[in-house]
Design a protein around this motif. Structure first.
Motif: not given
Length: 702
Positions: A174, A176-180, A182
């Motif tokens: 996760q 990419w989602e943790r660091f937002h 795109p």
């Protein structure tokens, strides 16, 4: 190093066995979850919800199909890994390949991630294996086949890949989602990193690899390319807007996707083992041909159906489908042939159509251009037609092999073929293959044979042109020598006239004037002075005659060439007869034979022949004990004056007459050769089989 290799082998074997055991243990759990939840409701991002078709397989049958597809995919990776581990366990790159194939084959299907939910050890283990799969696969593509990073900057890319994959493991997928971050940046990262991995293999193939390594690289790039094309194409079809989302559709999509990715382990196995490196070029060509053909057929069919459906304004596509099928059937054969020809030319040039290349070459050669440009056109045409890096033509000039035309640059070893025309080898054709160690096919050799047959006349024409240039250069040099000789003769005559004759004539005038004064005063003194004056006049006249004789023997003007030679023979015969009488030996008999009257000869030819014959006769009298000597003059049918002086002498002194023994000779003999050469002829001195000496002179009259 041996113990380190042993430890690495043990670690790879342990990792592979443990991963395979855990994978097998999760298969029943995966089947249960598919039946209980995943097919109907979905299991997150790994398995979407898939409604069952009205008429078709049951839920359990679809679950079994999904398990079978995933297990078969992993089985292919495991089997190729086992073969590589068994055959290439001593090679570090083989161990890296085993880790990459076991890790990727285990974690790419959704089986382990779906079935390991709730099991802490298995879930974390396979998260680590997933990270290891991308790291090991990247390392393999950057190091294969010799274990070195090529290019060197690729090591920094690998470090960056390791950092990203480790971060992904730490955040349990996760990151990419943790660091937002795109989705576009995620796509760019995976796309660019994959392109860099492929570029590293292509760069190694073009600039660093040897022959066997090039063949290995071809297999790796081919397998990865098939996998990437299949992955991108099938991933796009997983979009819900492009399919009906049923379980049967996902079965087909999963099967095709997994089949395309199995190209990676199979080609890696061939590349690592390398004992059986079959030629991959035909396989690549067939893949490109049938892949392009399939795309073209699908496009033709789809466009035809849509167009005809609008034309007929009907919802029933039976007629449109029938017509589209007919169009595809008619277009299949010519389309396949056209694609085959284009791909063949893309990979190996136009070796399959030598006559079209000959026609283009002929169109270039009919243009007004010099022979050098023609040879350059030949080597450039062969280079472009066969897509090879280097071509050149070498031929002999002045006894040395010289490069006369070339195209491209020589990157590796070159091959040589002779250029033969009219049974004579005129030169050699040098060329380099497309890659190091590559062997030309029968079509390539046929193409070269046809082209080299046409190159023969061009090389011959080039030789003739070079010969004409050399002749023109020799003519220019001869003209310069003639001008210099003429000026030397003029200087010689001028010096004689100025330094000798002019003072003598001035002295004669002074003596005459003095004698005139003493005629009346002292006649006896005048008479004495006139007597001295007469002696000086006679000696001056003799010197003038000598000067004139040196320019041209006067007997040639008075008696002609035949008469002058006869007079010379008579002068030489008298002392020879007197000497023979005193010694009691047989006198020398010199005879002249002229077959028919000679035509009017140029003055230069008359002087040269007279001087040569005179010098030869003097040599016979001085240096041989000959009793007979024959002088023959005749004009051949091709307009050449042939002169032969032959005697029966023996015991020739090799020091005094060295050319008779094959040397260069003295001043007189060298002069004979030079006089003949100045007029475009030649003079040879040899010993006939019957004994004696023969001087043979040939001078062209035209």
């Amino acid at each position: 190093m041996l113990w380190a290799m042993r430890i690495a082998q043990l670690m790879v074997l342990s990792f592979s066995l443990l991963t395979a055991a855990l994978y097998v243990s999760l298969i029943p759990q995966y089947y249960k979850m598919l039946v209980a939840k995943c097919i109907r409701q979905g299991c997150g991002n790994l398995v979407p919800a898939m409604p069952l078709p009205v008429n078709g397989f049951t839920l359990e049958q679809f679950a079994l199909l999904f398990v079978f597809i995933d297990v078969l995919f992993t089985f292919v990776f495991y089997m190729t890994s086992a073969i590589v581990l068994l055959k290439g366990f001593r090679e570090p790159m083989g161990l890296v390949a085993v880790v990459a194939m076991v890790a990727f084959g285990s974690t790419f299907p959704s089986l382990v991630m779906t079935a390991s939910e709730g099991t802490v050890f298995a879930q974390h283990w396979f998260l680590g294996v997933s990270m290891l799969s991308w790291v090991s696969l990247s390392l393999f593509l950057l190091l294969f086949p010799n274990g070195k990073f090529v290019p060197r900057w690729s090591r920094y890319v690998f470090v960056l890949i390791v950092i990203v994959d480790v971060m992904t493991l730490v955040y349990e997928g996760q990151m990419w989602e943790r660091f937002h971050i795109p989705a576009l940046f995620q796509f760019l990262w995976y796309g660019l990193s994959t392109l860099i991995l492929i570029y590293a293999q292509v760069y190694r193939f073009r600039y660093r690899a040897r022959a066997a390594e090039r063949q290995q690289t071809k297999w790796v790039v081919y397998g990865v390319s098939i996998a990437i094309v299949g992955f991108i194409g099938m991933s796009a079809l997983f979009d819900p807007s492009l399919n009906n989302g049923t379980a049967l559709t996902y079965v087909y999509l999963n099967a095709v996707l997994n089949a395309s990715l199995t190209a990676i382990p199979i080609t890696l196995m061939f590349a690592v083992l390398r004992q059986r490196l079959w030629n991959i070029d035909p396989l690549v060509k067939r893949t490109l041909v049938y892949g392009s053909l399939s795309v073209c057929i699908v496009l033709i069919y789809t466009v035809t159906v849509l167009y005809l459906s609008r034309v007929f304004q009907s919802q029933d596509h039976y007629v449109a489908s029938l017509l589209a099928t007919a169009i595809v059937a008619v277009a299949f054969a010519p389309l396949k042939q056209w694609l085959q020809r284009q791909i063949n030319r893309l990979m190996k040039g136009r070796h399959d159509d030598p006559y079209a290349v000959l026609l283009e070459l002929g169109n270039q050669l009919i243009q007004p251009q010099n022979p050098d440009a023609m040879l350059n056109a030949v080597v450039q045409t062969v280079k472009d037609a066969l897509r090879i890096p280097y071509t050149a033509i070498y031929t002999g000039i002045g006894g040395q092999t010289t490069l006369v035309a070339s195209a491209g640059s020589l990157l590796h070893e070159q091959h040589v073929l002779p250029i033969i025309h009219r049974g004579i080898e005129l030169g050699t054709f040098h060329f380099a293959t497309r890659s190091e160690g590559e062997v030309f096919t029968a079509e390539d050799n046929k193409f070269l044979d046809v082209l080299l047959r046409q190159a023969g006349p061009i090389v011959e024409n080039w030789h003739m042109t070079q010969g004409m240039k050399l002749l023109a250069q020799d003519l220019q040099e001869s003209r310069e020598k003639l001008v210099l000789a003429r000026e030397e003769e003029r200087l010689y005559i001028r010096n004689n006239l100025h330094d000798d004759l002019a003072p003598r004539l001035a002295a004669l005038a002074l003596n005459a004037a003095t004698a005139q004064i003493y005629v009346e005063k002292k006649p006896e003194v005048a008479i004495e002075m006139l007597a001295d004056l007469r002696k000086v006049i006679r000696s001056t006249v003799d010197e003038i005659r000598t000067l004139v004789h040196d320019l041209r023997p006067p007997t040639l003007d008075e008696l002609g060439l035949i008469g002058a030679i006869q007079e010379r023979i008579a002068l030489l015969s008298k002392p020879s007869a007197l000497l023979a009488g005193e010694e009691g030996t047989e006198a020398l008999d010199i005879r002249l034979h002229a077959r028919g009257p000679l035509p009017t000869l140029p003055a230069a030819v008359e002087v040269a022949v007279y001087r040569i014959v005179t010098e030869a006769l003097v040599n016979v009298v001085k240096h041989t004990k000959a009793t007979t000597c024959t002088v023959r003059l005749e004009v051949s049918e091709i307009g050449q004056l042939q002169v032969e002086i032959r005697d029966n002498g023996a015991h020739v002194d090799p020091v005094s007459v060295n050319p008779f023994a094959g040397g260069k000779g003295g001043i007189g003999l060298v002069s004979m050769r030079e006089r003949a050469a100045e007029l475009g002829g030649h003079c040879t001195i040899d010993r006939p089989a019957g004994g004696g000496t023969r001087v043979y002179v040939v001078i062209p009259l035209s």
